[in-house]
Motif scaffolding. Sequence first.
Motif, PDB file in Angstrom:
ATOM      1  N   GLU A 426       0.833  -1.178   0.000  1.00  0.00           N
ATOM      2  CA  GLU A 426       0.000   0.000   0.000  1.00  0.00           C
ATOM      3  C   GLU A 426       0.875   1.237   0.000  1.00  0.00           C
ATOM      4  O   GLU A 426       2.092   1.171   0.192  1.00  0.00           O
ATOM      5  N   ALA A 429       3.981   6.608   2.993  1.00  0.00           N
ATOM      6  CA  ALA A 429       4.071   8.055   3.020  1.00  0.00           C
ATOM      7  C   ALA A 429       5.447   8.499   3.453  1.00  0.00           C
ATOM      8  O   ALA A 429       6.344   7.724   3.692  1.00  0.00           O
ATOM      9  N   ASP A 508       2.372   4.738   6.754  1.00  0.00           N
ATOM     10  CA  ASP A 508       1.796   5.330   5.558  1.00  0.00           C
ATOM     11  C   ASP A 508       1.358   6.760   5.871  1.00  0.00           C
ATOM     12  O   ASP A 508       1.529   7.268   6.984  1.00  0.00           O
ATOM     13  N   GLN A 509       0.763   7.409   4.872  1.00  0.00           N
ATOM     14  CA  GLN A 509       0.457   8.832   5.018  1.00  0.00           C
ATOM     15  C   GLN A 509      -0.680   9.096   5.991  1.00  0.00           C
ATOM     16  O   GLN A 509      -0.931  10.242   6.368  1.00  0.00           O
ATOM     17  N   HIS A 510      -1.376   8.049   6.428  1.00  0.00           N
ATOM     18  CA  HIS A 510      -2.490   8.226   7.364  1.00  0.00           C
ATOM     19  C   HIS A 510      -2.137   7.696   8.749  1.00  0.00           C
ATOM     20  O   HIS A 510      -3.031   7.377   9.532  1.00  0.00           O
ATOM     21  N   ALA A 511      -0.871   7.573   9.054  1.00  0.00           N
ATOM     22  CA  ALA A 511      -0.376   7.069  10.333  1.00  0.00           C
ATOM     23  C   ALA A 511      -0.683   5.594  10.524  1.00  0.00           C
ATOM     24  O   ALA A 511      -0.603   5.078  11.628  1.00  0.00           O
ATOM     25  N   GLY A 512      -1.039   4.915   9.440  1.00  0.00           N
ATOM     26  CA  GLY A 512      -1.199   3.473   9.518  1.00  0.00           C
ATOM     27  C   GLY A 512       0.160   2.795   9.499  1.00  0.00           C
ATOM     28  O   GLY A 512       1.143   3.329   8.980  1.00  0.00           O
ATOM     29  N   ARG A 535      -1.328  -5.368   7.574  1.00  0.00           N
ATOM     30  CA  ARG A 535      -1.681  -4.095   8.202  1.00  0.00           C
ATOM     31  C   ARG A 535      -1.756  -4.239   9.718  1.00  0.00           C
ATOM     32  O   ARG A 535      -2.252  -5.236  10.243  1.00  0.00           O
ATOM     33  N   PRO A 538      -3.416   1.617  13.512  1.00  0.00           N
ATOM     34  CA  PRO A 538      -2.720   2.887  13.265  1.00  0.00           C
ATOM     35  C   PRO A 538      -2.020   3.405  14.520  1.00  0.00           C
ATOM     36  O   PRO A 538      -2.387   3.075  15.642  1.00  0.00           O
ATOM     37  N   SER A 540      -1.384   6.077  17.189  1.00  0.00           N
ATOM     38  CA  SER A 540      -2.170   7.160  17.784  1.00  0.00           C
ATOM     39  C   SER A 540      -1.458   7.657  19.046  1.00  0.00           C
ATOM     40  O   SER A 540      -0.365   7.220  19.380  1.00  0.00           O
TER      41      SER A 540
END
Length: 880
Positions: A426, A429, A508-512, A535, A538, A540
């Motif tokens: 995927e 980021a 990744d770009q969404h903090a995943g 995966r 994420p 947090s």
Amino acid sequence: MGKPAPPRAHVRRFPQRPESVTAARRFVRGALDGTYAPLVDTAALLVSELVTNAVVHAATEIEVAVRAVGSRVCVRVSDHRPGRGLAPRACPPYAGTGQGLVVVEQLTWRHGVDVGDDRKTVWFELRTDASPSPPFGWRPTAPPPVAARETVMLVDLPRTLYAASERHRHALLRELYLAASAGTDLGVPPGELAVAHDMNNVVSACVTAALERHPPLTDVHSLPLTVPADAGPATATLRRVLDLAEEAARAERLLTLPALPRRRAFQQWLLDQITDQLVGEPPTAWTLVPHGPGFSPSEMVPWDAGLLHASRVPTIAADESNHIIAANGPAADLLGWSAADLIGRRLTALIPEHLRQRHVAAFTSLLLTGQARILGRSVPLPALHHDGHLVPVRLIIQTQEMADGRTVFVAQLAPRATAPIDGPGEPLARGLPPTPPEASGPPAPAAPRPEARPAEPVAELSDLERFTLLAGLGSALGNTANLHEGLQEVGRIVTRQLADWCVVDLLDQHAGVDRVCVVHRDPPPGRTPRAYEGRLPPLSDVERGPLARVLRGAGPLLLTEALPPGQADSPLDARYRELFERLGASSAVVAPLRSRREVFGALTLARTDPDRPFTKGVLSLVDDVVRTLTLGVDNARLYQDTRNVAERLQRSLLPRLPEVEHLQLAARYVASSTTAQVGGDWYDSFRVSGGTAVVIGDVTGHNLDAAITMSQLRSMLRGIAIDREEPPQVVLRRLDLANHSLSHEPTATCLYGLVKGPPGGPWELRYSSAGHVPPLLTTAEGETRFLEEGAGLLLGMDPDVPRTEAWSELPAHSTLLLYTDGLIERRDEPLDHAMTRLRRHTAALAREPLEVFCDELLIGLGADSADDLAVLAVRPTPPR
């Protein structure tokens, strides 16, 4: 357990013929006339199974003895091959053959086998006053001693594939025998068929015994196989007979399906290993056997749905009935479904209507003939989205075996135009900036304390070993454009020299968090490293475990004891603690991967030996490893970003075709399956006052520069053609002049044509070519002709050289094909052979709808193309 010895039994002998099965069943019913009907039915069924086994495997006269005493029925089936012991096999419920002894075991009160000097007897008892006893298996019969035996080594034997191959061998020989008994001549002499049956049973018995002596710990293992020393000629006969049986199955002359390519290749390898090693040849590992395009390393492992769901590649799996049995999230997202809704649907739900008939025919042909045309190949075609629109993908289909021997077809759908991706994963980021010290939330707990050492820590590796390790890491990432493959190689290098486990997690770009790589030096039984990939929850503000701390910029952290349970309060922390436990890690180092002051991932190195834990002395080495790894990963990410930007730019510049009343137009563009996936191929079509313009071109190169130049040439050509509306040769000359105004004066091929004619016809093409491959005209009757006139120099060579124009009539319903060289050119193949193949394909597709024409052309010629390619098809269609 005593054997029954019924006096005054009804006894009859039967010849070794298939008809004896029916005759024995009638004999049993007659002998048990007046007995409880369900027992008679069961006895007749079981006698059918046992007599069939005797007919097929013993090849001698058969004796059946039946006696009914009160509530009991006793049956004995004898043959005169005591040396041919029973070979009960574990068969799945759906197996077509090999179930006879299992049925006897399940339905009888007692059963057994007795072996004498000149006969072997299988017996069973049924009772009306007792249920069948719990299955206890068959007591194996000891084969007669063999004077001399030899051991052959089956290196890298895949257990599941062997089980499937064994069942297929038995089914083929059974059907071959029945066909031969019915008088069908399949080219197999009766003597050779008998030898093949005997040797097949010997091979099965030897492998079964070897597996009992050497229980495998993994699916792929090496097995020492003890066989009779004189088995070579008989094994060669078995191989020859099986090859003839496969041919008969492909010709639909046997009531069984032929083997798929991998199973057939394995069967030949197995028998060849026996014959070759018995004459002194060295063993050849199955993993080293040259495989065709339908094979992949992933096929060496049994089917595991968990690996599919953890994969970041859009993947769908189907069974032999063409139904979807598994689909992962990326595939569902790509095609607009939920993964659960795809399960149970036929594959045709994902195939455009104009390709469904071809798919069904190809899948049926694969099962009926065993001939694979696209297995293991990268094929460009459209998939059907849930909302009805088409999704361009590259399809790669591979086969894997289930644990019970069934075949699974695993399809990977690589989007032909995607957002930036890193390898088969995927989007990755640029990472997250480190959390500032004043960030809210409770303070992070301290890392586990390093184990105390009485003296200064010593270096883990010598200077030479350290240099070799770092050089290997740099080479691993520098020699592949695929980040995922590079990281897997990094893991293999690190686990050979420094750690037992290597884990790479990327943001990744969404903090995943994406666990892209898990590698072990020698995975313990039951622990498949790739099963831990996929995966993660994420990142947090609530995570406080080692991984979360490192992803925020801390570290490297040295862990010398188990992670405390208090760090498992958040999902990400819990998953990391679970990984630490499952790895059996006694110590670990977790280090951040940084690029341009941003953290984009973490490297975890773990050791399982408590007597050799990581110490502080390793931290400087890990720091060097991380720096090397970061540079390689960052370069790979930049390269893939550039590649995908170029491809997206290229696809955005491919035009929407005009709607013309009397013309059908269809076009396709496919990026290379093996190179950087960008290039300078393009097509175009637009309306001008004098007709419809058609354009095809190819800029030299396969990089971002080529894609940019393509966009410049395309825009200039369209502007020149619409502004001046001049003849094709003049338009190309002006384009060449404009091309020389560009700073680097690129070279390119291009063909510009005008299709003219009233709605009812006749139609004509006026065109000029700048070094481009000639268009191909195919009539509705399948006649083909290359339009080779009007050729000139490439663009970028000499703009002052005069260009010529050519003319050709376009008959109604004919197809004009413009294409780039990626469709036809193949390494080490003469161009005239490639052009002949193109003519043959277009002739076969002459009457197909134009969309089908283009898709079939790409399927037939575009698979595994090393170049990007574009096609534009034009078909004049008079009003009805």
